[in-house]
Write a protein that holds these residues in place. Structure first.
Motif, mmCIF file in Angstrom:
data_model
loop_
_atom_site.group_PDB
_atom_site.id
_atom_site.type_symbol
_atom_site.label_atom_id
_atom_site.label_comp_id
_atom_site.label_asym_id
_atom_site.label_seq_id
_atom_site.Cartn_x
_atom_site.Cartn_y
_atom_site.Cartn_z
ATOM 1 N N ARG A 2 0.981 -1.152 -0.059
ATOM 2 C CA ARG A 2 -0.265 -0.146 0.021
ATOM 3 C C ARG A 2 0.700 1.363 0.205
ATOM 4 N N ARG A 29 1.582 5.993 -12.750
ATOM 5 C CA ARG A 29 2.178 4.742 -13.550
ATOM 6 C C ARG A 29 2.904 3.797 -13.044
ATOM 7 N N ALA A 31 3.384 3.176 -9.777
ATOM 8 C CA ALA A 31 2.406 2.378 -8.815
ATOM 9 C C ALA A 31 1.700 1.149 -9.593
ATOM 10 N N GLU A 32 1.311 1.517 -10.724
ATOM 11 C CA GLU A 32 0.320 0.550 -11.364
ATOM 12 C C GLU A 32 1.343 -0.679 -11.946
ATOM 13 N N HIS A 33 2.594 -0.133 -12.522
ATOM 14 C CA HIS A 33 3.665 -1.198 -13.044
ATOM 15 C C HIS A 33 4.093 -2.027 -11.910
ATOM 16 N N HIS A 34 4.114 -1.421 -10.870
ATOM 17 C CA HIS A 34 4.717 -2.350 -9.613
ATOM 18 C C HIS A 34 3.599 -3.230 -8.901
ATOM 19 N N LYS A 35 2.496 -2.881 -9.431
ATOM 20 C CA LYS A 35 1.185 -3.503 -8.848
ATOM 21 C C LYS A 35 1.015 -3.269 -7.333
ATOM 22 N N MET A 36 1.249 -1.811 -7.116
ATOM 23 C CA MET A 36 1.020 -1.218 -5.560
ATOM 24 C C MET A 36 -0.431 -0.610 -5.724
ATOM 25 N N GLU A 37 -0.919 -0.973 -4.506
ATOM 26 C CA GLU A 37 -2.184 -0.375 -4.138
ATOM 27 C C GLU A 37 -2.102 1.120 -3.734
#
Length: 227
Positions: A2, A29, A31-37
């Motif tokens: 998170r 981008r 955060a989304e790339h590293h699959k972070m919430e």
């Protein structure tokens, strides 16, 4: 993981506003790339030398309440500049918060000079804690010598009769309370690391600590005054 995204510019000029929007888009981008919430994206226009920023208060609240695990920034100057940056680095380190930077494309690596300053700050803080504890022990010893009985001064002591006293780190309770966690949250945190305690037990032990600290500090002050 998170994360909280933090974007900042110092002025309201059009170019700065564009930079703010770009920071936000790039961090999202990342955060989304590293699959972070993404817990929140904090955006503000304020000087990096100023520590009293609404965004910083919100950011620290997320981390103190364990609502987020890491911080995403464009670069370290977005978090702050000068002493403000060092102070925030220190606070985030104490909270065990990871910082990820777009400019470094990963976890932030603090410069050697900043790292040295943080080390010095940590050493000073540790010695301040030791001095504080030493004063408490000295005051407590004097209080006992003067006839003070800690057990007789604790409220609700009769409620614990016949029960085995649960052992858990009161220092951690104090630290978490200073970070504004509720007794319920503290109890949950302790249970998560293997201590089977209730909110009531944590609250009672905290009150015991406060009572003893006040008494020992009073005795220490009397010693200093020569009483």
């Amino acid at each position: 993981m998170r994360v909280v995204l933090y974007c900042r510019v110092s002025t309201e000029k059009e170019a700065q506003v564009s930079s703010l929007n770009r920071q936000r888009a790039e961090l999202m981008r990342m955060a989304e790339h590293h699959k972070m919430e993404i817990v929140d994206c904090i955006v503000e226009q304020a000087s990096g030398y100023e520590i009293e920023r609404e965004g910083i208060f919100r950011l620290l609240e997320y981390f103190s309440s364990r609502s987020a695990d890491a911080l995403l920034i464009q670069d370290e100057t977005r978090l702050g500049r000068g002493n403000t940056k060092i102070a925030l680095f220190h606070q985030l380190k104490k909270l065990n918060i990871r910082i990820y930077s777009l400019s470094q494309e990963g976890e932030l690596e603090i410069s050697e000079s900043d790292s040295m300053v943080l080390q010095i700050v940590g050493i000073v803080e540790e010695y301040q804690r030791k001095i504080h504890n030493m004063k408490i022990r000295r005051g407590m010893k004097k209080a006992v010598e003067d006839g003070y009985n800690p057990a007789a001064n604790l409220s609700n002591k009769d409620m614990a009769s016949g029960r085995e006293r649960i052992d858990f780190p009161i220092e951690e309770v104090i630290r978490l309370r200073r970070n504004k966690l509720t007794f319920k949250d503290i109890a949950s945190t302790l249970r998560g690391v293997g201590y089977d305690v209730s909110k009531a037990t944590v609250h009672r032990r905290y009150q015991e600590y406060v009572s003893l600290e006040k008494q020992s500090q009073s005795s220490y002050d009397n010693v200093d005054k020569g009483e």
